[in-house]
Motif scaffolding. Structure first.
Motif, PDB file in Angstrom:
ATOM      1  N   PRO C 240       0.867  -1.378   0.296  1.00 13.44           N
ATOM      2  CA  PRO C 240       0.208  -0.089  -0.332  1.00 13.44           C
ATOM      3  C   PRO C 240       0.695   1.432   0.167  1.00 13.44           C
ATOM      4  O   PRO C 240       0.383   2.591  -0.168  1.00 13.44           O
ATOM      5  CB  PRO C 240      -0.976  -0.745   0.907  1.00 13.44           C
ATOM      6  N   LEU C 241       2.304   1.392  -0.164  1.00  9.19           N
ATOM      7  CA  LEU C 241       3.151   2.388   0.209  1.00  9.19           C
ATOM      8  C   LEU C 241       3.539   2.048  -1.217  1.00  9.19           C
ATOM      9  O   LEU C 241       4.637   3.167  -1.415  1.00  9.19           O
ATOM     10  CB  LEU C 241       4.001   2.249   1.561  1.00  9.19           C
ATOM     11  N   HIS C 242       2.864   2.048  -2.375  1.00  7.79           N
ATOM     12  CA  HIS C 242       3.835   1.679  -3.449  1.00  7.79           C
ATOM     13  C   HIS C 242       3.213   3.141  -4.436  1.00  7.79           C
ATOM     14  O   HIS C 242       3.651   3.182  -5.327  1.00  7.79           O
ATOM     15  CB  HIS C 242       3.666   0.606  -4.352  1.00  7.79           C
ATOM     16  N   LEU C 243       2.476   3.792  -4.057  1.00  9.64           N
ATOM     17  CA  LEU C 243       1.801   4.982  -4.755  1.00  9.64           C
ATOM     18  C   LEU C 243       2.515   5.831  -5.682  1.00  9.64           C
ATOM     19  O   LEU C 243       2.183   5.931  -6.913  1.00  9.64           O
ATOM     20  CB  LEU C 243       0.252   5.471  -3.902  1.00  9.64           C
ATOM     21  N   TRP C 244       3.393   6.269  -5.203  1.00 11.33           N
ATOM     22  CA  TRP C 244       4.794   7.218  -5.472  1.00 11.33           C
ATOM     23  C   TRP C 244       5.304   6.275  -6.882  1.00 11.33           C
ATOM     24  O   TRP C 244       5.434   6.278  -8.058  1.00 11.33           O
ATOM     25  CB  TRP C 244       6.213   7.059  -4.817  1.00 11.33           C
ATOM     26  N   LEU C 245       5.257   5.193  -6.851  1.00 12.31           N
ATOM     27  CA  LEU C 245       5.931   3.918  -8.081  1.00 12.31           C
ATOM     28  C   LEU C 245       5.448   4.069  -9.473  1.00 12.31           C
ATOM     29  O   LEU C 245       7.053   4.388 -10.345  1.00 12.31           O
ATOM     30  CB  LEU C 245       6.544   2.520  -7.144  1.00 12.31           C
ATOM     31  N   PRO C 246       4.566   3.263  -9.559  1.00 19.70           N
ATOM     32  CA  PRO C 246       4.041   3.513 -11.270  1.00 19.70           C
ATOM     33  C   PRO C 246       4.456   5.243 -11.460  1.00 19.70           C
ATOM     34  O   PRO C 246       5.202   4.383 -12.625  1.00 19.70           O
ATOM     35  CB  PRO C 246       2.629   3.497 -10.890  1.00 19.70           C
ATOM     36  N   THR C 290       6.063  -8.790  13.247  1.00 23.53           N
ATOM     37  CA  THR C 290       6.124  -8.657  12.288  1.00 23.53           C
ATOM     38  C   THR C 290       6.152  -8.803  10.529  1.00 23.53           C
ATOM     39  O   THR C 290       5.398  -8.872   9.094  1.00 23.53           O
ATOM     40  CB  THR C 290       7.171  -7.724  12.201  1.00 23.53           C
ATOM     41  N   LEU C 291       6.975  -9.749  10.980  1.00 21.15           N
ATOM     42  CA  LEU C 291       7.161 -10.103   9.081  1.00 21.15           C
ATOM     43  C   LEU C 291       5.850 -10.769   9.427  1.00 21.15           C
ATOM     44  O   LEU C 291       5.514 -11.028   7.302  1.00 21.15           O
ATOM     45  CB  LEU C 291       8.394 -11.381   9.137  1.00 21.15           C
ATOM     46  N   GLU C 292       5.539 -11.825   9.543  1.00 23.67           N
ATOM     47  CA  GLU C 292       4.560 -13.380   9.989  1.00 23.67           C
ATOM     48  C   GLU C 292       3.247 -12.281   9.615  1.00 23.67           C
ATOM     49  O   GLU C 292       2.488 -12.423   8.346  1.00 23.67           O
ATOM     50  CB  GLU C 292       4.577 -14.540  10.636  1.00 23.67           C
ATOM     51  N   PHE C 293       2.958 -11.203   9.903  1.00 22.32           N
ATOM     52  CA  PHE C 293       1.692 -10.508  10.197  1.00 22.32           C
ATOM     53  C   PHE C 293       1.406  -9.055   9.355  1.00 22.32           C
ATOM     54  O   PHE C 293       0.466  -8.641   8.997  1.00 22.32           O
ATOM     55  CB  PHE C 293       0.904 -10.357  11.327  1.00 22.32           C
ATOM     56  N   ILE C 294       1.947  -8.878   8.636  1.00 25.29           N
ATOM     57  CA  ILE C 294       2.562  -7.556   8.220  1.00 25.29           C
ATOM     58  C   ILE C 294       3.274  -8.045   7.026  1.00 25.29           C
ATOM     59  O   ILE C 294       2.595  -8.182   6.067  1.00 25.29           O
ATOM     60  CB  ILE C 294       3.318  -7.010   8.330  1.00 25.29           C
ATOM     61  N   ILE C 295       4.090  -8.203   6.828  1.00 22.76           N
ATOM     62  CA  ILE C 295       4.958  -8.177   5.528  1.00 22.76           C
ATOM     63  C   ILE C 295       4.141  -9.119   4.608  1.00 22.76           C
ATOM     64  O   ILE C 295       4.503  -8.877   3.233  1.00 22.76           O
ATOM     65  CB  ILE C 295       6.525  -8.489   5.575  1.00 22.76           C
ATOM     66  N   LEU C 296       4.632 -10.197   5.116  1.00 22.53           N
ATOM     67  CA  LEU C 296       3.557 -11.334   4.257  1.00 22.53           C
ATOM     68  C   LEU C 296       2.651 -10.884   3.790  1.00 22.53           C
ATOM     69  O   LEU C 296       2.182 -11.328   2.587  1.00 22.53           O
ATOM     70  CB  LEU C 296       3.605 -13.250   5.350  1.00 22.53           C
TER      71      LEU C 296
ATOM     72  N   ILE D 553      -0.870   4.501   8.759  1.00 23.85           N
ATOM     73  CA  ILE D 553      -1.362   3.073   9.350  1.00 23.85           C
ATOM     74  C   ILE D 553      -1.519   1.808   9.333  1.00 23.85           C
ATOM     75  O   ILE D 553      -0.944   1.026  10.708  1.00 23.85           O
ATOM     76  CB  ILE D 553      -2.950   2.855   8.359  1.00 23.85           C
ATOM     77  N   LEU D 554      -0.318   1.773   8.395  1.00 23.73           N
ATOM     78  CA  LEU D 554       1.062   0.938   8.267  1.00 23.73           C
ATOM     79  C   LEU D 554       1.794   0.990   9.691  1.00 23.73           C
ATOM     80  O   LEU D 554       1.884   0.148  10.566  1.00 23.73           O
ATOM     81  CB  LEU D 554       1.446   0.638   7.035  1.00 23.73           C
ATOM     82  N   LEU D 555       2.156   2.176  10.237  1.00 22.67           N
ATOM     83  CA  LEU D 555       2.796   2.068  11.132  1.00 22.67           C
ATOM     84  C   LEU D 555       2.652   1.719  12.571  1.00 22.67           C
ATOM     85  O   LEU D 555       2.974   1.431  13.218  1.00 22.67           O
ATOM     86  CB  LEU D 555       3.066   3.408  11.081  1.00 22.67           C
ATOM     87  N   GLY D 556       1.290   2.085  12.823  1.00 23.82           N
ATOM     88  CA  GLY D 556       0.367   2.448  13.550  1.00 23.82           C
ATOM     89  C   GLY D 556       0.269   0.138  13.897  1.00 23.82           C
ATOM     90  O   GLY D 556       0.241   0.063  15.038  1.00 23.82           O
ATOM     91  N   ILE D 557      -0.120  -0.241  12.594  1.00 23.38           N
ATOM     92  CA  ILE D 557      -0.565  -1.538  13.143  1.00 23.38           C
ATOM     93  C   ILE D 557       0.823  -2.461  13.033  1.00 23.38           C
ATOM     94  O   ILE D 557       0.846  -3.651  13.824  1.00 23.38           O
ATOM     95  CB  ILE D 557      -0.657  -2.102  11.478  1.00 23.38           C
ATOM     96  N   THR D 558       2.387  -2.068  12.944  1.00 28.19           N
ATOM     97  CA  THR D 558       3.466  -2.430  12.914  1.00 28.19           C
ATOM     98  C   THR D 558       3.942  -2.468  14.140  1.00 28.19           C
ATOM     99  O   THR D 558       3.813  -2.926  15.605  1.00 28.19           O
ATOM    100  CB  THR D 558       4.431  -1.634  12.169  1.00 28.19           C
TER     101      THR D 558
END
Lengths: 489, 114, 507, 565
Positions: C240-246, C290-296, D553-558
């Motif tokens: 969701p933090l990708h918006l700058w990229l395209p 963090t890795l398992e519940f957010i990044i994954l 939001i993401l920071l909050g969740i993290t």
């Protein structure tokens, strides 16, 4: 020993690849281009025969090219089943190439260089599949084959061709990436190897229902085997010019599928392991269903090539069935059917193409009485059809015999019934073409004299038709040749 | 059809001779001859020693009666069967040869007077 | 882990780590000072090539798992700044310099047509700075130094993207967007660093690792981790933090897109790896979670959502941009598995995707050069008129899908293997499913190029050799690395093992 | 040397040579010469097994000569000769080749010493013969041919399945006497039964023989069914069930024959009934009975061919073979009529005709073994045969009411062929010992006893009497333009209807199902497009602010995850 075996294996792949290049380089000199490709086809065939004379029906040590993953090499070796496949494919390539020249020129098709280049690349991939010494290598060439045949299917560039090509690619890539790749990696991760080994590699590493699941991943993942419900690509691919349908969709591509199926059954699972675990029982039933259902569908098709395509689906399932029976006779029958069906079906396709070149007719209902003006084409078609049905004195009868014996060994009475019923269905959808061709009246305004297609178009099917007869008489030799794949695990 | 030029003169010799049966009277004669032969054969049963395998054979005129009645029964049964089985000639058309003409080009139709 | 060499003897060879950064850094002002338009490109290219050679030399030294520690000015850490080279970052350096060396020849023609000549010197200077930044981020062993170099590269990047405005004015807003977001990301990152410093009193990575290991996970460390992950996530373009990229990729000049796509996000991923594994401990529960519940989940989301978007795009360049976001998902997925094989997959994919995307963006750049746009209806039928370019695009596309025999296949194979090994077979299925989505978006392009009739009245020439050759080198690399995996997999595996060994790898 | 060449190959070679000879008399002559040479070859063959070939791991016996196979082979060559003579006028290469291949396959099958060779030739007869039907070149003939082919090849595949099972069970493929029991033997039995037109499996015969060409039917009538009789005699002699099957077979076709309009179909029914006698003989299985079967097959081929030839000649000249259309032809086709009557007499087993000396062997054998009911049925059937074949055929074709047709007498070669067949039928009837000498076992049977002659005459004459009475009283059913239902109704009407019905339902369900999914998929795609397409919310250019929100939001969740764990 003219060429060393390992060199020869590489040559079988490099020569067709070279032909691809010459086709692209000499794009504007058709005669030179076609001549070189023909030379390449002959050279490939001779190379394969050299391997045959060097190795016979023995097995060689793998020739390792790269180690891609630990324990996973890009490697090649010779074993009887693969050698048979290579002989069939390369031998028929020569004939099909002649036919292809006649067909493409007779039909004024465009883009010859691209066509023949893709064709050559596909043959190269087939050789890679045939000589792959492990599942990993096979998988790579399997995908190359898919991709190299895509331009052939899309060749005409019409919306219909594009749609067909999409289905073709979608199903073949979808199944292979979506299922087969998983199966291969799964196998690798539990056994640490993917080498084709007599007696299989899985025994002792996996048990219970997981075996059936893994087999399912393979069986459906090998989309080229056109097991229902992943069969739609085959009829879709019929938009391709007929030489493509003839060699690739009667011989190379579909046979690559069932060849892979047999390899997996014999060398990955191992027949005994399959039999013990009973994991292939469901596959047997599915193959039986495919055999019957595809035949029934074939009966409803009026487009000749579509009918032949469904017939191919049905016949491919014979081979799958042979593997799923998990008996040595069944596997042997499956192996033999690769050659027998190839010869018969290529005849049918080339005859269909010959009819198309001569009359531009594609639908069976328009083909009344054509047998009278195209006796050689129809004669060839007749012989090919009888071979597919499994009648003597044509090759197809022997492989069917072995399959029945295989089914008898496991007491699968129903499978015997299926094979019998399938023969009758074959009669019902193939022979009307002959009956109507020879005996129905020609439509008004047709030529009354014999008017065959060009020589290069009618001769190849005649040759392969003769080939089916020859195969009948040399079936014993063939069986002996293949026997090591199932003996003495 | 071609009744008008139905001239017996043109028939083959044998055919002309056989025209004898064309007369109703002669047909009757044949039938009477049949009656006579049958009577004779029936009587014959009493005149010689029958070699028999089976008891029923010994009945005088067994074969005659068996033949007569069974045949009559056969015809009557068959007639009854027809009620059940008879269908128009084009019942299976066009998948049947019964409903179509024999192709003319394979025939050599020569009328005798033509 | 294994031998660590602290340098006393001072041969040129021993100064390689600093030279790696110094060469491009020095070249940037040099270009501006000389100011010669003729020499500009040559200088940049020479610098880049030198860096590449240095990177190769470094990689050869560390591929066996050893670590080079270079202390700037002889000040020992934690006081002085330390450059540390191990398998992980040597591999990244190799990728970054390699790509830049290939991009520069390519850029020559492309830049000529897209940017007015008067800006060329500045362009190449910015390019050098960007390269410097990326290399610095990768090579440094000091956390704050990472931030510094990150900012160098980012600022240069904003400039480079803005250069696209000569072709399309929207490049300016794209650059502006990126500037805002990049700054926010950098800020978060630096906040995280501050917290770490607060908690441990050091900024040297090795030191940080030791102290965090000693004191365990307290609130500050946890918060620091969160800030760093989110900050870097922005740079990485986690879903969701990708918006700058395209937009940045779409509107930047072609050469810039190639370079950024192949390197910038990869370097950011490297930073994430470095912090996650070398500084914090994978043993920390909060990190695993963090890795398992957010990044994954976000990785998987990226694999699908971005792929779907890519499928529906009608602009080739934008499609590739979205595909990049999806591919980043694979790498993050590999990381979040927290296993040897998973990390290997992530790192290998980092490299393989780098060369794959570079090939594709180069291809699209050439198409843009000839046809003036990258929309499907502009480039249709160019397979016939520009066979070499199109063929390279096909190879890149196949590698993007992960067809066997290409680089993309290798990393995907390892990734699936990793998930199966871990028993997460539903994720294996998701991986192959999303690969199938790649089939669709790649095939749309192939159909456009080959099966549609060329636009009426167009007859494009094949691209100049200076563009074709770099592209084909990369295309062939896609195939080469599809078979010969000793470089990629060995390096990735060494890197993965080094990373998983945690702080021990840094000591 | 000669005995190493299978007789069948002669025919196959001739079929190839045929193409080299231009259409015309030379070719027709070749077609006549081949069966003659073949007959001589068969006659000179010594007893024993020859021409063994190692093949596919089996030893195939291509030429097993003993008395049983020789008598069948001999009559097959004669039948081929008669058929080809009758077809002298035919200028259709397809029919010529088919006739040769068909006869060759049949002879090959008779000499087959093992089941696999048998299978080869078995299928050979199926494939070759269908062309004789198709050669009529009409829509109806095409469809009939397809039905015929499916049945015939079906018989072949059942055979091969049975052979495979027997082979796996016993390890042998020898074609010897079998006992019903295992699935394999039952399948082989079934396969033979199909070709022998067992009850309920019989209808292909009537269907196809009446559909073939004029000359084709003559050739068809000789081989396929008699081959099956031979195979049954070889493999299942003495199998009791055959007695009952045979008895039923003699019985039911006569009812159909009485009401059938198409005379070639009538003959086909009577053929079926004659096969019943042979099957009973095989079932009884004694030497006498088997002799009877062989002899009857021999005689039957001749007189049945004769009958088909005479009706064929009528068809050839008038274009129809239907009782309702014919009548009064004796005027202009007297010779044909006489030959027909000879055939009728032979089939009805009049003394001095061939049927009399062959059929009685079977009747005696069955009575001798105590199968009285069967005997009675056979007796009834004999009377019935006379009734429909002996009287009905000649009567309705050549006499009855005058149809007004005045066709020319049959062509000379047809008359010649009929003459040969008639002469042989009479010769056998007069000099039975010559036939008896050919039979598999020694014969001590004297057909001409007073009792036998008189009883037989009684039976036949009283049957004739019944016919006369019934016709004169008008009870006899007239010939009507109609077809009669038989078992073929099941596969020509019932099954297609059922299939059409099922298909309708299935396709309907399929359509509903696929529509459902298509709609689902389409709507999923359009929803995806809605959200992910270039204009979709997810792919849209979001304002920078929303991006910041996401970061928050993401920071909050993290943070939460970090602190919770």
């Amino acid at each position: 020993m003219i060429v060393e075996t390992n060199t020869a294996i590489l040559l079988t792949m490099l020569i067709p690849a070279g032909a691809m290049v010459t086709n692209l380089v000499f794009r504007n000199r058709p005669d030179l281009r076609d001549g070189l490709t023909l030379a390449a086809a002959v050279a490939t065939f001779i190379t394969v025969l050299t391997i045959l004379s060097n190795v016979g029906n023995g097995t060689t040590e793998p020739l390792v090219m790269f180690e891609v993953f630990p324990g996973l090499d890009l490697a090649f070796n010779v074993e009887p089943l693969g050698l048979l496949f290579a002989i069939v494919a390369s031998g028929l390539w020569i004939i099909t190439h002649l036919y292809g020249i006649g067909y493409m020129r007779g039909n004024n098709e465009d883009n010859h260089p691209r066509f023949f280049a893709s064709f050559s690349l596909a043959i190269s991939a087939v050789m890679g599949i045939a000589f792959a010494s492990n599942m990993f290598t096979l998988f790579i060439f399997y995908e190359i084959l898919t991709l190299s045949t895509y331009p052939l299917v899309a060749h005409k560039g019409t919306p219909e061709a594009i749609r067909g090509a999409r289905t073709y690619l979608g199903i073949l890539l979808g199944t292979s990436i979506g299922l087969q790749l998983l199966a291969v990696i799964w196998t690798y991760s539990i056994t640490g190897t993917l080498d084709f080994t007599k007696g299989g590699i899985l025994e002792g590493h996996i048990a219970g229902p997981a075996v059936a699941v893994l087999l399912a991943l393979y069986a459906f993942g090998i989309g080229k085997a056109a097991l229902m419900p992943f069969h739609r690509w085959l009829p879709a691919a019929m938009v391709a010019p007929t030489p493509v349908s003839a060699l690739l969709h009667a011989v190379a591509v579909v046979k690559a599928g069932v060849f892979t199926m047999l390899k997996v059954g014999i060398y990955i699972f191992g027949i005994d392991f399959l039999a013990e675990s009973g994991a292939s029982e469901w596959l047997m039933w599915l193959a039986a269903y495919s055999i019957i259902a595809a035949s029934v569908v074939a009966m409803t098709k009026d487009n000749l090539k579509a009918r032949l395509a469904y017939s191919t689906i049905s016949q491919l399932s014979y081979i799958t069935l042979g593997m799923a029976l998990a008996t040595s006779m069944g596997a042997l029958g499956g192996g033999m059917h690769i050659a027998m069906h190839a010869m018969g079906k290529i005849t049918l396709f080339m005859a269909a193409g010959s009819i198309y070149v001569a009359t531009h007719k594609t639908n069976i209902s328009q083909m009344n009485g054509l047998g009278k003006i195209m006796p050689i084409t129809y004669g060839a078609f007749f012989i090919g059809a009888l071979s597919i049905i499994g009648l003597p004195p044509l090759g197809g009868s022997w492989s069917k015999w072995l399959l029945i014996v295989g089914a008898a060994d496991t007491q699968q009475w129903v499978m015997i019934g299926v094979l019998m019923a399938s023969s009758l269905l074959n009669v019902a959808y193939l022979l009307p073409i002959i009956g109507r061709g020879f005996f129905s009246p020609l439509p008004e305004g047709s030529p009354t004299k014999i008017s065959e297609s060009p020589l290069l178009v009618w001769l190849p099917p005649a040759i392969t038709a003769f080939g089916t007869i020859v195969l009948f008489f040399y079936a014993g030799t063939l069986q002996e040749f293949l026997s090591p794949i199932v003996s003495g695990n | 059809m071609n009744k008008q030029n139905d001239n017996p003169e043109t028939f083959p010799r044998l055919g002309q001779i056989l025209l004898w049966v064309d007369k109703k009277k002669n047909v009757d004669r044949i039938v009477y001859a049949l009656y006579a032969i049958c009577a004779l054969l029936f009587v014959a049963d009493f005149l010689y020693h029958k070699h028999t395998e089976i008891k029923v054979e010994e009945i005088p005129g067994f074969y005659a009666l068996y033949g007569f009645f069974m045949c009559a029964a056969l015809v009557i049964c068959a007639k009854g069967l027809r009620l059940l089985l008879k269908r128009p000639e084009d019942y299976y058309a066009p998948y049947d040869t019964q409903s179509e003409e024999y192709p003319e080009d394979q025939l050599e139709r020569i009328d005798h007077d033509a | 882990m294994s031998v660590e060499s602290t340098h006393v003897a001072m041969t040129l060879n021993d100064h390689l780590p600093i030279l790696q950064v110094l060469v491009p850094l020095a070249t940037a002002p040099l270009i501006v000072l000389i100011g010669s338009r003729r020499l500009t490109w040559s200088l940049a290219f020479i610098a880049s090539a030198l860096s590449f050679v240095i990177a190769i030399l470094l990689l050869m030294q560390v591929i066996d798992g050893s670590v080079i520690s270079y202390q700037i000015g002889g000040w020992a850490p934690p006081l002085g700044i330390e450059y540390r080279v191990d398998a992980t970052n040597a591999f990244v350096l190799f990728l970054v310099t390699g790509i830049s060396t290939l991009v520069l020849p390519y850029a020559r023609e492309s830049v000529k047509s897209e940017i007015p000549a008067r800006h060329h010197t500045l362009f190449y200077a910015a390019f050098m700075l960007c390269l410097t930044g990326l290399l610095g981020v990768a090579i440094t062993g000091d956390a704050f130094n990472v931030f510094v170099f990150l900012e160098i590269s980012s600022l240069a990047t904003y400039v480079l993207i803005a250069q696209g405005s000569y072709r399309d004015k929207r490049a300016l807003t794209a650059a502006y967007d990126y500037l805002i977001m990049g700054t926010i990301g950098a800020t978060f990152f630096v906040i995280g660093l501050g917290m770490l410093y607060m908690a441990t009193g050091t900024l040297n990575m090795a030191d940080l690792a030791d102290r965090i290991a000693d004191q365990g996970a307290n609130r500050t460390v946890r918060a620091a981790f969160a800030f760093i992950v989110v900050g870097m996530g922005l740079k990485i373009a986690i879903y969701p933090l990708h918006l700058w990229l395209p937009r940045a990729y779409t509107f930047a000049p072609s050469a810039v897109t190639v370079f950024l796509a192949a390197t910038a996000t990869k370097v950011a991923i490297y930073v994430l790896l470095r912090f996650t594994f070398s500084i914090f401990q994978p043993a920390f529960m909060f990190e695993v979670n963090t890795l398992e519940f957010i990044i994954l989940p976000f990785a998987i989301l990226a694999m699908f959502a971005a792929s779907f978007i890519a499928i529906f795009q009608s602009d080739f360049k934008r499609m590739l941009a979205y595909s990049s976001i999806a591919q980043i998902g694979y790498m993050l997925l590999g990381i979040s598995l927290l296993t040897d094989t998973g990390l290997t997959a992530a790192i290998a994919h980092l490299f393989n995707h780098g060369i794959t995307k570079a090939t594709l963006f180069m291809g699209v750049g050439i198409l843009v050069l000839r046809s003036g746009g990258s929309f499907y209806n502009r480039i249709q039928g160019m397979g016939k008129t520009m066979p070499w370019t199109s063929a390279a695009i096909v190879i890149g596309g196949l590698s993007l899908i992960g067809v066997p025999g290409t680089a993309g296949f290798i990393s995907k194979w390892v990734l699936v293997e990793a998930t199966i090994e871990k028993g997460w077979w539903p994720i294996s299925i998701l991986i192959v499913l999303s690969s199938l989505l790649a089939v669709i978006y790649v095939w749309r392009v192939i159909e456009v190029l080959y099966l549609k009739a060329p636009l009426a009245g167009t007859n494009y020439k094949e691209a100049p050799l200076t563009m074709l050759i770099p592209m084909w080198i990369l295309a062939l690399a896609c195939i080469y690395f599809g078979f010969a995996t000793d470089v990629t997999l060995t390096a990735s595996r060494a890197a993965a093992q080094g990373l998983l060994a945690g702080s021990a790898g840094m000591m | 040397m000669l005995e190493q060449i299978p007789t069948a190959f002669l025919f196959f070679a001739a079929a190839i040579v045929l193409f080299a000879i231009p259409q015309g008399r030379a070719r027709a002559a070749l077609l006549l010469v081949v069966p003659v040479i073949a007959a001589l070859h068969v006659w000179t063959l010594p007893f024993g097994v020859f021409a063994q070939k190692e093949f596919f791991g089996f030893t195939l016996d291509l030429l097993r000569v003993d008395k049983l196979s020789r008598v069948f082979a001999l009559i097959f060559t004669i039948a081929a000769f008669l058929g080809n003579l009758y077809a002298w006028h035919v200028r259709d290469t397809v029919q010529q080749v088919a006739a040769l291949l068909y006869a060759g396959s049949a002879i090959g099958a008779v000499f087959a010493g093992d089941l696999i060779t048998l299978f080869f030739y078995w299928e050979g007869t199926a494939i070759a013969s269908v062309f004789l039907i198709w050669a009529r070149r009409t829509e109806g003939a095409f469809n009939t041919g397809m039905r015929y082919l499916v049945v015939q090849i079906g018989s072949g595949v059942v055979l091969i399945a049975g052979v495979a099972l027997i082979y796996r069970e016993t390890g042998s493929i020898a074609f010897e006497l079998m006992t019903l029991g295992s699935l394999g033997t039952w399948l082989v039995f079934l396969s033979f039964g199909v070709k022998a037109a067992f009850p309920l499996l019989h209808n292909w015969l009537q269907d196809s023989y009446s559909a073939a060409t004029v000359t084709g039917t003559v050739i068809l009538s000789a081989f396929t069914t008699k081959l099956a009789i031979y195979a049954l005699a070889r493999g299942f002699a003495g199998t009791e069930i055959l007695i009952y099957i045979g008895a039923i077979m003699t019985l039911f076709p006569i009812f159909f024959a009485v009401i059938e309009n198409d005379l070639r179909r009538v003959l086909a029914y009577s053929l079926n009934n004659q096969l019943g006698f042979m099957v009973v003989g095989i079932g009884v299985g004694t030497e006498l009975a088997l002799n009877g079967t062989a002899a009857h097959a021999f005689a039957h081929i001749l007189y049945k061919a004769l009958l088909f030839m005479s009706i064929g000649a009528v068809l050839y000249r008038t274009g129809t073979a239907k009782g309702s259309e014919l009548g009064g032809l004796y005027r202009t086709m007297p010779l044909t009529m006489i030959f027909c009557v000879v055939g009728a007499a032979a089939i009805s087993a009049f003394p001095l005709f061939s049927g009399f000396v062959s059929k009685s062997l079977i009747l005696s054998a069955s009575a001798h073994e105590g199968h009285y009911i069967v005997w009675a049925i056979l007796l009834f059937a004999s009377a019935g045969v006379f009734h429909h074949s002996g009287i009905k055929i000649p009567y309705f074709a050549f006499f009855a009411h005058d149809s007004g047709l005045r066709p020319k007498e049959a062509p000379r070669h047809m008359l010649l062929a009929m003459g040969f067949a008639a002469a042989l039928s009479i010769a056998i009837g007069v000099f039975p010992s010559n036939l008896y000498a050919l039979l598999p076992y020694d014969v001590e049977y004297v057909p001409y006893t007073t009792t036998h002659v008189i009883t037989q005459l009684q039976l036949l004459m009283f049957s004739a009497l019944a016919f006369a009475v019934l016709v004169r009283t008008g009870v006899y059913p007239p010939e009507l333009k109609s077809v009669n239902l038989d078992t073929d109704w099941t596969y020509r009407r019932l099954i297609p209807r059922v299939i059409i019905g099922v298909r309708k339902v299935v396709s309907r369900l399929w359509q509903i199902n696929s529509n459902f999914w298509l709609r689902r998929i389409n709507s999923a795609i359009s929803r995806l497009y809605h959200s992910h397409g270039p204009e979709g919310r997810i792919a849209q250019v979001w304002p920078t602010g929303s991006m910041v929100l996401w970061i928050a939001i993401l920071l909050g969740i993290t943070l939460i995850v970090n602190f919770v764990s």
